[in-house]
Design a protein around this motif. Structure first.
Motif, PDB file in Angstrom:
ATOM      1  N   ARG A  14       0.814  -1.216   0.000  1.00 54.18           N
ATOM      2  CA  ARG A  14       0.000   0.000   0.000  1.00 54.18           C
ATOM      3  C   ARG A  14       0.854   1.275   0.000  1.00 54.18           C
ATOM      4  NH1 ARG A  14      -3.373  -2.748   3.730  1.00 54.18           N
ATOM      5  NH2 ARG A  14      -2.252  -1.760   5.472  1.00 54.18           N
ATOM      6  N   VAL A  15       2.127   1.160   0.297  1.00 57.32           N
ATOM      7  CA  VAL A  15       2.993   2.331   0.410  1.00 57.32           C
ATOM      8  C   VAL A  15       3.188   2.986  -0.951  1.00 57.32           C
ATOM      9  CG1 VAL A  15       5.297   3.149   1.047  1.00 57.32           C
ATOM     10  CG2 VAL A  15       4.163   1.392   2.426  1.00 57.32           C
ATOM     11  N   THR A  16       3.077   4.308  -0.973  1.00 60.76           N
ATOM     12  CA  THR A  16       3.272   5.069  -2.211  1.00 60.76           C
ATOM     13  C   THR A  16       4.532   5.931  -2.104  1.00 60.76           C
ATOM     14  OG1 THR A  16       2.024   7.017  -1.471  1.00 60.76           O
ATOM     15  CG2 THR A  16       0.764   5.201  -2.457  1.00 60.76           C
ATOM     16  N   THR A  17       4.955   6.455  -3.234  1.00 61.93           N
ATOM     17  CA  THR A  17       6.126   7.341  -3.227  1.00 61.93           C
ATOM     18  C   THR A  17       5.854   8.615  -2.427  1.00 61.93           C
ATOM     19  OG1 THR A  17       5.398   8.286  -5.341  1.00 61.93           O
ATOM     20  CG2 THR A  17       7.001   6.485  -5.438  1.00 61.93           C
ATOM     21  N   ASN A  18       4.625   9.093  -2.473  1.00 60.68           N
ATOM     22  CA  ASN A  18       4.280  10.271  -1.663  1.00 60.68           C
ATOM     23  C   ASN A  18       4.330   9.962  -0.174  1.00 60.68           C
ATOM     24  OD1 ASN A  18       3.906  12.066  -3.791  1.00 60.68           O
ATOM     25  ND2 ASN A  18       1.725  11.587  -4.015  1.00 60.68           N
ATOM     26  N   ASP A  19       3.956   8.731   0.212  1.00 55.27           N
ATOM     27  CA  ASP A  19       4.059   8.324   1.620  1.00 55.27           C
ATOM     28  C   ASP A  19       5.507   8.429   2.093  1.00 55.27           C
ATOM     29  OD1 ASP A  19       1.346   7.715   1.799  1.00 55.27           O
ATOM     30  OD2 ASP A  19       1.644   5.609   1.247  1.00 55.27           O
ATOM     31  N   ILE A  20       6.422   8.025   1.230  1.00 54.11           N
ATOM     32  CA  ILE A  20       7.846   8.053   1.589  1.00 54.11           C
ATOM     33  C   ILE A  20       8.334   9.487   1.767  1.00 54.11           C
ATOM     34  CG2 ILE A  20      10.170   7.577   0.701  1.00 54.11           C
ATOM     35  CD1 ILE A  20       9.056   4.981  -0.471  1.00 54.11           C
ATOM     36  N   ILE A  21       7.997  10.356   0.831  1.00 53.17           N
ATOM     37  CA  ILE A  21       8.400  11.758   0.936  1.00 53.17           C
ATOM     38  C   ILE A  21       7.807  12.393   2.194  1.00 53.17           C
ATOM     39  CG2 ILE A  21       8.117  14.043  -0.112  1.00 53.17           C
ATOM     40  CD1 ILE A  21       8.422  12.726  -2.844  1.00 53.17           C
ATOM     41  N   ASP A  22       6.525  12.122   2.455  1.00 49.22           N
ATOM     42  CA  ASP A  22       5.858  12.720   3.617  1.00 49.22           C
ATOM     43  C   ASP A  22       6.522  12.271   4.924  1.00 49.22           C
ATOM     44  OD1 ASP A  22       4.091  14.002   1.967  1.00 49.22           O
ATOM     45  OD2 ASP A  22       2.441  12.570   2.271  1.00 49.22           O
ATOM     46  N   LEU A  23       6.815  10.984   5.050  1.00 52.14           N
ATOM     47  CA  LEU A  23       7.403  10.507   6.300  1.00 52.14           C
ATOM     48  C   LEU A  23       8.839  10.995   6.456  1.00 52.14           C
ATOM     49  CD1 LEU A  23       6.934   8.911   8.860  1.00 52.14           C
ATOM     50  CD2 LEU A  23       7.746   6.854   7.691  1.00 52.14           C
ATOM     51  N   CYS A  24       9.596  11.040   5.378  1.00 47.32           N
ATOM     52  CA  CYS A  24      10.959  11.573   5.454  1.00 47.32           C
ATOM     53  C   CYS A  24      10.950  13.032   5.906  1.00 47.32           C
ATOM     54  CB  CYS A  24      11.667  11.439   4.109  1.00 47.32           C
ATOM     55  SG  CYS A  24      12.167   9.749   3.709  1.00 47.32           S
ATOM     56  N   ASN A  25       9.989  13.803   5.423  1.00 46.40           N
ATOM     57  CA  ASN A  25       9.896  15.196   5.859  1.00 46.40           C
ATOM     58  C   ASN A  25       9.453  15.308   7.314  1.00 46.40           C
ATOM     59  OD1 ASN A  25      10.292  17.466   3.668  1.00 46.40           O
ATOM     60  ND2 ASN A  25       9.391  15.710   2.595  1.00 46.40           N
ATOM     61  N   GLU A  26       8.670  14.354   7.769  1.00 47.26           N
ATOM     62  CA  GLU A  26       8.229  14.359   9.160  1.00 47.26           C
ATOM     63  C   GLU A  26       9.369  14.011  10.120  1.00 47.26           C
ATOM     64  OE1 GLU A  26       5.374  11.581  12.028  1.00 47.26           O
ATOM     65  OE2 GLU A  26       4.859  11.775   9.896  1.00 47.26           O
ATOM     66  N   LEU A  27      10.229  13.078   9.710  1.00 47.68           N
ATOM     67  CA  LEU A  27      11.253  12.548  10.620  1.00 47.68           C
ATOM     68  C   LEU A  27      12.649  13.128  10.393  1.00 47.68           C
ATOM     69  CD1 LEU A  27      10.238   8.773  10.575  1.00 47.68           C
ATOM     70  CD2 LEU A  27       9.562  10.515  12.231  1.00 47.68           C
ATOM     71  N   PHE A  28      13.005  13.401   9.163  1.00 52.24           N
ATOM     72  CA  PHE A  28      14.355  13.882   8.855  1.00 52.24           C
ATOM     73  C   PHE A  28      14.407  15.399   9.033  1.00 52.24           C
ATOM     74  CE2 PHE A  28      15.368  10.176   5.687  1.00 52.24           C
ATOM     75  CZ  PHE A  28      15.194   9.277   6.726  1.00 52.24           C
ATOM     76  N   GLN A  29      14.470  15.824  10.292  1.00 55.33           N
ATOM     77  CA  GLN A  29      14.488  17.252  10.616  1.00 55.33           C
ATOM     78  C   GLN A  29      15.698  17.565  11.485  1.00 55.33           C
ATOM     79  OE1 GLN A  29      10.827  19.094  11.964  1.00 55.33           O
ATOM     80  NE2 GLN A  29       9.590  17.406  11.142  1.00 55.33           N
ATOM     81  N   ASP A  30      16.221  18.772  11.308  1.00 55.79           N
ATOM     82  CA  ASP A  30      17.395  19.214  12.064  1.00 55.79           C
ATOM     83  C   ASP A  30      17.209  19.050  13.571  1.00 55.79           C
ATOM     84  OD1 ASP A  30      18.583  19.846   9.714  1.00 55.79           O
ATOM     85  OD2 ASP A  30      18.845  21.979  10.120  1.00 55.79           O
ATOM     86  N   ARG A  31      16.035  19.387  14.069  1.00 52.13           N
ATOM     87  CA  ARG A  31      15.821  19.406  15.517  1.00 52.13           C
ATOM     88  C   ARG A  31      15.860  18.018  16.148  1.00 52.13           C
ATOM     89  NH1 ARG A  31       9.895  19.294  16.726  1.00 52.13           N
ATOM     90  NH2 ARG A  31       8.816  18.753  14.779  1.00 52.13           N
ATOM     91  N   PHE A  32      15.841  16.960  15.337  1.00 52.61           N
ATOM     92  CA  PHE A  32      15.899  15.603  15.865  1.00 52.61           C
ATOM     93  C   PHE A  32      17.288  14.970  15.727  1.00 52.61           C
ATOM     94  CE2 PHE A  32      11.278  15.408  14.221  1.00 52.61           C
ATOM     95  CZ  PHE A  32      10.795  15.919  15.416  1.00 52.61           C
ATOM     96  N   LEU A  33      18.224  15.655  15.051  1.00 51.11           N
ATOM     97  CA  LEU A  33      19.506  15.034  14.696  1.00 51.11           C
ATOM     98  C   LEU A  33      20.413  14.824  15.909  1.00 51.11           C
ATOM     99  CD1 LEU A  33      20.676  16.730  11.370  1.00 51.11           C
ATOM    100  CD2 LEU A  33      20.098  14.320  11.719  1.00 51.11           C
ATOM    101  N   THR A  34      20.961  13.621  16.010  1.00 49.88           N
ATOM    102  CA  THR A  34      22.030  13.331  16.960  1.00 49.88           C
ATOM    103  C   THR A  34      23.190  12.713  16.189  1.00 49.88           C
ATOM    104  OG1 THR A  34      20.681  13.036  18.948  1.00 49.88           O
ATOM    105  CG2 THR A  34      22.748  11.835  18.879  1.00 49.88           C
ATOM    106  N   LEU A  35      24.389  13.246  16.394  1.00 50.17           N
ATOM    107  CA  LEU A  35      25.597  12.703  15.779  1.00 50.17           C
ATOM    108  C   LEU A  35      26.526  12.249  16.896  1.00 50.17           C
ATOM    109  CD1 LEU A  35      27.505  12.140  13.385  1.00 50.17           C
ATOM    110  CD2 LEU A  35      28.272  14.531  13.557  1.00 50.17           C
ATOM    111  N   GLU A  36      26.860  10.977  16.881  1.00 48.53           N
ATOM    112  CA  GLU A  36      27.772  10.390  17.865  1.00 48.53           C
ATOM    113  C   GLU A  36      29.056   9.998  17.135  1.00 48.53           C
ATOM    114  OE1 GLU A  36      28.168   9.627  21.962  1.00 48.53           O
ATOM    115  OE2 GLU A  36      26.309  10.212  20.948  1.00 48.53           O
ATOM    116  N   LEU A  37      30.202  10.472  17.640  1.00 50.99           N
ATOM    117  CA  LEU A  37      31.490  10.189  17.015  1.00 50.99           C
ATOM    118  C   LEU A  37      32.429   9.547  18.020  1.00 50.99           C
ATOM    119  CD1 LEU A  37      32.035  13.575  15.134  1.00 50.99           C
ATOM    120  CD2 LEU A  37      31.262  11.421  14.125  1.00 50.99           C
TER     121      LEU A  37
END
Length: 418
Positions: free
Chosen positions: A379-402
């Motif tokens: 059932r997943v569409t290409t628009n579903d992927i873009i929408d969820l990536c925009n929901e989750l891939f945000q600067d305010r959620f980023l953690t970088l561990e080195l």
């Protein structure tokens, strides 16, 4: 056929009959894990997991080992953030023996003081071993900092300080409060007859205390951060992560496909760009870590310090691309087939089926069928992927561990952006 019953005290029993299988896997699952440890005794759930193999009034540790070895079986356990599982895998004819053995160690372990002190040293060795393996330890540190000040951020195995202070009295009290009937799921898969199993389990587990343990249900927060761990290593290891979905999210199938396309295999975008095209890393991949109320999407890579910023930039650019450019129909079909193939192949073993039974009960309170999973993926569409990536891939959620030789490294949160 999958059957679910409940013992008189509230223990849930779920079995899947596989008549053509020669083996049976049985797991006793406790639906609270390290996130339910108190901060000052972090690691208690994992410590108890170790101690349940050390002896009961009728068996010592060697007896336990010999008994399972005598039937060519496997007896083991593992602790996670939201559950602990004690399990056995044996030939179907040896199931009664395996059930009785599991019940004995689960209900009657002695917690002898001498065994506690010896096993405390073993857990210390496990902690030190983890710290000596940077490509494993980086993931533990990532979670600790991602969910800092929240129980999900506590180490599953604890620290030297917390494990060192756990007393026998604390362990017994902990076990008695957590091993309650409504928090126990017994999952069984293989050549098993459910009614016969119920008779056996009702006899062995009838004295387990009814009720449930009050769990910590606070939801963790996310914030943008960079954490440097200076260590004398040849490579710099990195985990770059953001927010992801909880286990039971209706959008979880979209997340599975995003992970597959971005970093879920050797044909993924990350592997092909970072390793195959640029030769920047030997190991690079992504994964999703989901719990009942939170999750994280993580990219891992190990590279030379001189190439670190290029690797980070490539990862960020590929994540950005997922937010704006539709994936191709070929990538969609490939990812769905990849996920279906992995799922079906995993279900050829009784231990994987047993695990699926328990996790479905824990996170969905029902069994999710294979056709339902396949339909969800399709059932997943290409628009579903873009929408969820925009929901989750945000600067305010980023953690970088080195982790690596980072003495003179200068990197600020403002330098990483999606």
């Amino acid at each position: 056929m999958i059957t679910k019953s409940v013992l008189h005290n509230g223990i849930r029993v779920i079995s899947e009959t596989m008549p053509h299988s020669h083996s049976v896997s049985i797991g006793i699952w406790i639906t609270n894990g390290s996130r339910n440890d108190q901060i000052d005794i972090n690691g208690a759930s994992h410590f108890i997991e170790h101690l349940l193999f050390k002896g009961t009034p009728t068996r010592n540790a060697l007896d336990i080992a010999r008994e399972i070895d005598s039937v060519g079986g496997v007896l083991n356990a593992f602790t996670c953030r939201e559950y602990v599982c004690y399990y056995a895998k044996v030939l179907d004819e040896a199931l009664p023996k395996a059930v009785e053995l599991l019940a004995d160690i689960f209900l009657n372990s002695l917690f002898d003081q001498a065994d506690i002190e010896k096993e405390r040293k073993v857990v210390f060795q496990e902690i030190w071993m983890l710290k000596d393996n940077p490509d494993s330890y980086i993931h533990d540190l990532f979670c600790q900092n991602l969910w800092k000040s929240h129980p999900l951020g506590m180490s599953i195995i604890g620290t030297e300080e917390t494990v060192g202070r756990i007393s026998r009295e604390t362990l017994l009290d902990f076990r008695n409060k957590r091993f309650c009937a409504e928090d126990i799921i017994i999952a069984v898969a293989g050549n098993v007859v459910h009614d016969d199993l119920m008779v056996l389990l009702e006899k062995l587990f009838s004295d387990v205390t009814p009720g449930a343990y009050a769990k910590n249900e606070s939801t963790p927060a996310y914030k943008k951060q960079i954490n440097l761990n200076n260590k004398d290593l040849e490579q710099v290891h990195l985990c770059l992560g953001t927010k992801a979905l909880p286990q039971n999210s209706p959008k979880r199938y979209v997340g599975y496909i995003i992970n597959t396309i971005l970093g879920g295999g050797i044909s993924s975008r990350l592997f092909q760009e970072v390793r195959e095209k640029r030769g920047l890393a030997y190991s690079v991949y992504s994964y999703i870590l989901s719990h009942s109320d939170a999750g994280t999407f993580v990219v891992y890579a190990g590279t030379k310090k001189e190439q670190l910023f290029e690797v980070i930039e490539v990862i960020l650019q590929l994540m950005k691309k997922m937010k704006s450019e539709p994936v191709t129909s070929a990538e969609m079909l490939f990812s769905i087939d990849h996920l279906k193939g992995n799922l079906l192949l995993s279900l050829e073993s009784t231990d994987n089926r047993m695990t699926k039974l328990a996790k479905n009960e824990i996170y969905f309170d029902r069994q999710i069928s294979i056709p339902e999973i396949v339909a969800g993926l399709e059932r997943v569409t290409t628009n579903d992927i873009i929408d969820l990536c925009n929901e989750l891939f945000q600067d305010r959620f980023l953690t970088l561990e080195l982790m690596g030789k980072l003495d003179d490294l200068s990197i600020k949160p403002s330098s990483i952006s999606l």
